[in-house]
Design a protein around this motif. Structure first.
Motif, PDB file in Angstrom:
ATOM      1  N   ARG A  81      30.103   7.108  -8.823  1.00 20.59           N
ATOM      2  CA  ARG A  81      30.649   8.361  -9.346  1.00 20.59           C
ATOM      3  C   ARG A  81      31.002   9.310  -8.205  1.00 20.59           C
ATOM      4  O   ARG A  81      30.200   9.593  -7.339  1.00 20.59           O
ATOM      5  N   GLY A  82      32.231   9.760  -8.211  1.00 22.56           N
ATOM      6  CA  GLY A  82      32.698  10.727  -7.237  1.00 22.56           C
ATOM      7  C   GLY A  82      33.090  10.149  -5.890  1.00 22.56           C
ATOM      8  O   GLY A  82      33.439  10.895  -4.978  1.00 22.56           O
ATOM      9  N   THR A  83      33.053   8.829  -5.749  1.00 18.24           N
ATOM     10  CA  THR A  83      33.429   8.235  -4.468  1.00 18.24           C
ATOM     11  C   THR A  83      34.928   7.941  -4.451  1.00 18.24           C
ATOM     12  O   THR A  83      35.569   7.852  -5.492  1.00 18.24           O
ATOM     13  N   GLU A  84      35.459   7.797  -3.292  1.00 16.41           N
ATOM     14  CA  GLU A  84      36.868   7.437  -3.114  1.00 16.41           C
ATOM     15  C   GLU A  84      36.933   6.196  -2.248  1.00 16.41           C
ATOM     16  O   GLU A  84      36.161   6.077  -1.305  1.00 16.41           O
ATOM     17  N   PRO A  85      37.824   5.272  -2.485  1.00 17.02           N
ATOM     18  CA  PRO A  85      38.731   5.213  -3.630  1.00 17.02           C
ATOM     19  C   PRO A  85      37.968   4.867  -4.899  1.00 17.02           C
ATOM     20  O   PRO A  85      36.889   4.286  -4.850  1.00 17.02           O
ATOM     21  N   ARG A  86      38.563   5.221  -6.008  1.00 13.95           N
ATOM     22  CA  ARG A  86      37.927   5.018  -7.301  1.00 13.95           C
ATOM     23  C   ARG A  86      38.120   3.581  -7.778  1.00 13.95           C
ATOM     24  O   ARG A  86      39.044   2.887  -7.379  1.00 13.95           O
ATOM     25  N   ILE A  87      37.224   3.159  -8.652  1.00 11.04           N
ATOM     26  CA  ILE A  87      37.323   1.836  -9.264  1.00 11.04           C
ATOM     27  C   ILE A  87      38.509   1.831 -10.221  1.00 11.04           C
ATOM     28  O   ILE A  87      38.707   2.769 -10.991  1.00 11.04           O
ATOM     29  N   ARG A  88      39.293   0.774 -10.172  1.00  9.43           N
ATOM     30  CA  ARG A  88      40.487   0.656 -11.008  1.00  9.43           C
ATOM     31  C   ARG A  88      40.174  -0.119 -12.287  1.00  9.43           C
ATOM     32  O   ARG A  88      39.582  -1.197 -12.242  1.00  9.43           O
ATOM     33  N   ALA A  89      40.607   0.409 -13.417  1.00  3.76           N
ATOM     34  CA  ALA A  89      40.361  -0.228 -14.713  1.00  3.76           C
ATOM     35  C   ALA A  89      40.978  -1.623 -14.786  1.00  3.76           C
ATOM     36  O   ALA A  89      40.385  -2.536 -15.359  1.00  3.76           O
ATOM     37  N   ASP A  90      42.161  -1.804 -14.212  1.00  7.20           N
ATOM     38  CA  ASP A  90      42.800  -3.119 -14.260  1.00  7.20           C
ATOM     39  C   ASP A  90      41.978  -4.151 -13.497  1.00  7.20           C
ATOM     40  O   ASP A  90      41.895  -5.315 -13.896  1.00  7.20           O
ATOM     41  N   ARG A  91      41.339  -3.739 -12.423  1.00  7.67           N
ATOM     42  CA  ARG A  91      40.519  -4.670 -11.653  1.00  7.67           C
ATOM     43  C   ARG A  91      39.226  -5.013 -12.388  1.00  7.67           C
ATOM     44  O   ARG A  91      38.731  -6.130 -12.282  1.00  7.67           O
ATOM     45  N   ILE A  92      38.683  -4.057 -13.134  1.00  6.27           N
ATOM     46  CA  ILE A  92      37.483  -4.346 -13.932  1.00  6.27           C
ATOM     47  C   ILE A  92      37.801  -5.430 -14.949  1.00  6.27           C
ATOM     48  O   ILE A  92      37.038  -6.377 -15.127  1.00  6.27           O
ATOM     49  N   SER A  93      38.952  -5.308 -15.602  1.00  4.27           N
ATOM     50  CA  SER A  93      39.308  -6.307 -16.615  1.00  4.27           C
ATOM     51  C   SER A  93      39.653  -7.660 -15.993  1.00  4.27           C
ATOM     52  O   SER A  93      39.492  -8.693 -16.632  1.00  4.27           O
ATOM     53  N   GLU A  94      40.102  -7.684 -14.734  1.00  2.00           N
ATOM     54  CA  GLU A  94      40.415  -8.945 -14.054  1.00  2.00           C
ATOM     55  C   GLU A  94      39.172  -9.648 -13.508  1.00  2.00           C
ATOM     56  O   GLU A  94      39.188 -10.869 -13.316  1.00  2.00           O
ATOM     57  N   LEU A  95      38.118  -8.906 -13.251  1.00  2.53           N
ATOM     58  CA  LEU A  95      36.943  -9.457 -12.581  1.00  2.53           C
ATOM     59  C   LEU A  95      36.342 -10.672 -13.302  1.00  2.53           C
ATOM     60  O   LEU A  95      36.112 -11.704 -12.658  1.00  2.53           O
ATOM     61  N   PRO A  96      36.122 -10.640 -14.618  1.00  8.84           N
ATOM     62  CA  PRO A  96      35.548 -11.823 -15.270  1.00  8.84           C
ATOM     63  C   PRO A  96      36.421 -13.064 -15.116  1.00  8.84           C
ATOM     64  O   PRO A  96      35.909 -14.157 -14.853  1.00  8.84           O
ATOM     65  N   THR A  97      37.732 -12.918 -15.253  1.00  6.02           N
ATOM     66  CA  THR A  97      38.630 -14.057 -15.133  1.00  6.02           C
ATOM     67  C   THR A  97      38.638 -14.601 -13.713  1.00  6.02           C
ATOM     68  O   THR A  97      38.518 -15.808 -13.499  1.00  6.02           O
ATOM     69  N   LYS A  98      38.746 -13.720 -12.751  1.00  5.04           N
ATOM     70  CA  LYS A  98      38.817 -14.165 -11.355  1.00  5.04           C
ATOM     71  C   LYS A  98      37.499 -14.762 -10.874  1.00  5.04           C
ATOM     72  O   LYS A  98      37.499 -15.596  -9.974  1.00  5.04           O
ATOM     73  N   CYS A  99      36.391 -14.344 -11.475  1.00  6.25           N
ATOM     74  CA  CYS A  99      35.082 -14.915 -11.110  1.00  6.25           C
ATOM     75  C   CYS A  99      34.667 -16.039 -12.063  1.00  6.25           C
ATOM     76  O   CYS A  99      33.572 -16.593 -11.934  1.00  6.25           O
ATOM     77  N   GLN A 100      35.527 -16.352 -13.020  1.00  7.80           N
ATOM     78  CA  GLN A 100      35.271 -17.407 -13.995  1.00  7.80           C
ATOM     79  C   GLN A 100      33.919 -17.210 -14.684  1.00  7.80           C
ATOM     80  O   GLN A 100      33.079 -18.105 -14.758  1.00  7.80           O
ATOM     81  N   THR A 101      33.734 -15.995 -15.201  1.00 12.23           N
ATOM     82  CA  THR A 101      32.499 -15.642 -15.899  1.00 12.23           C
ATOM     83  C   THR A 101      32.822 -14.573 -16.935  1.00 12.23           C
ATOM     84  O   THR A 101      33.973 -14.372 -17.285  1.00 12.23           O
ATOM     85  N   HIS A 102      31.831 -13.898 -17.412  1.00 10.66           N
ATOM     86  CA  HIS A 102      31.980 -12.779 -18.326  1.00 10.66           C
ATOM     87  C   HIS A 102      31.141 -11.635 -17.771  1.00 10.66           C
ATOM     88  O   HIS A 102      30.402 -11.817 -16.803  1.00 10.66           O
ATOM     89  N   LEU A 103      31.270 -10.483 -18.367  1.00  5.82           N
ATOM     90  CA  LEU A 103      30.435  -9.355 -17.976  1.00  5.82           C
ATOM     91  C   LEU A 103      29.444  -9.068 -19.096  1.00  5.82           C
ATOM     92  O   LEU A 103      29.849  -8.838 -20.232  1.00  5.82           O
ATOM     93  N   SER A 104      28.170  -9.071 -18.774  1.00  4.43           N
ATOM     94  CA  SER A 104      27.132  -8.740 -19.746  1.00  4.43           C
ATOM     95  C   SER A 104      26.726  -7.281 -19.634  1.00  4.43           C
ATOM     96  O   SER A 104      25.756  -6.854 -20.241  1.00  4.43           O
ATOM     97  N   PHE A 105      27.464  -6.524 -18.840  1.00  2.66           N
ATOM     98  CA  PHE A 105      27.171  -5.110 -18.629  1.00  2.66           C
ATOM     99  C   PHE A 105      28.496  -4.403 -18.377  1.00  2.66           C
ATOM    100  O   PHE A 105      29.433  -4.990 -17.856  1.00  2.66           O
ATOM    101  N   PRO A 106      28.590  -3.152 -18.775  1.00  4.06           N
ATOM    102  CA  PRO A 106      29.842  -2.426 -18.532  1.00  4.06           C
ATOM    103  C   PRO A 106      29.924  -1.925 -17.095  1.00  4.06           C
ATOM    104  O   PRO A 106      28.907  -1.634 -16.473  1.00  4.06           O
ATOM    105  N   ILE A 107      31.133  -1.858 -16.590  1.00  4.97           N
ATOM    106  CA  ILE A 107      31.402  -1.264 -15.286  1.00  4.97           C
ATOM    107  C   ILE A 107      32.287  -0.057 -15.541  1.00  4.97           C
ATOM    108  O   ILE A 107      33.365  -0.192 -16.107  1.00  4.97           O
ATOM    109  N   SER A 108      31.811   1.088 -15.129  1.00  9.70           N
ATOM    110  CA  SER A 108      32.556   2.309 -15.349  1.00  9.70           C
ATOM    111  C   SER A 108      32.036   3.391 -14.420  1.00  9.70           C
ATOM    112  O   SER A 108      30.924   3.303 -13.917  1.00  9.70           O
ATOM    113  N   GLU A 109      32.862   4.396 -14.237  1.00  8.68           N
ATOM    114  CA  GLU A 109      32.434   5.549 -13.453  1.00  8.68           C
ATOM    115  C   GLU A 109      31.946   6.668 -14.364  1.00  8.68           C
ATOM    116  O   GLU A 109      31.108   7.465 -13.969  1.00  8.68           O
ATOM    117  N   TRP A 110      32.433   6.716 -15.593  1.00  7.60           N
ATOM    118  CA  TRP A 110      32.146   7.849 -16.477  1.00  7.60           C
ATOM    119  C   TRP A 110      31.722   7.441 -17.877  1.00  7.60           C
ATOM    120  O   TRP A 110      31.878   8.205 -18.807  1.00  7.60           O
TER     121      TRP A 110
END
Length: 138
Positions: A81-110
């Motif tokens: 929270r409050g760091t730069e550069p900020r986490i990109r929503a498109d990259r969060i949605s790509e992460l499970p596919t690119k890592c060939q897994t799923h997310l069991s926890f949310p990734i968000s800043e807010w």
């Protein structure tokens, strides 16, 4: 009376400080694992590193069998929270596919991690286009 109020305020500050320190100590493993994914999530790299994907796998296991998804969510928010550069929503949605897994926890800043529902997140992971704006705002 003033002395009593001052003592009460000091006690409240000490207890809240202990609570934050206790929560931060619970986050140590997240603070150790998650930074390996930040270069991908902030847009510096086009794909996550092998170490990032391995750590996402470990965090998934901890979300399901250890720390819990809410605590991991809180730890990530606390870290980014409050760091730069900020986490990109498109990259969060790509992460499970690119890592060939799923997310069991949310990734968000807010995100309000206290209102996190595992069933809502499971549904969102099955249909990311419908829920990505709602869950992963940056």
């Amino acid at each position: 009376m003033l002395r009593f109020a001052g003592c009460c305020l000091l006690l409240v500050l000490l207890v809240s400080g202990l609570d934050i320190a206790y929560s931060e100590s619970k986050c140590e493993i997240v603070f150790e694992y998650f930074p390996y994914c930040l270069e991908f999530l902030t847009g510096y790299y086009y794909k996550p590193s092998k170490r990032c994907c391995g750590h996402i796998y470990k965090l998934n296991r901890l979300a399901n069998r250890g720390l819990g998804a809410q605590l991991i969510c809180w730890c990530i928010e606390y870290m980014v929270r409050g760091t730069e550069p900020r986490i990109r929503a498109d990259r969060i949605s790509e992460l499970p596919t690119k890592c060939q897994t799923h997310l069991s926890f949310p990734i968000s800043e807010w995100m309000d991690c206290n209102s996190y529902s595992p069933y809502h997140f499971l549904l969102a992971s099955l249909t990311p286009k419908l829920f990505s704006d709602q869950l992963f705002l940056d």
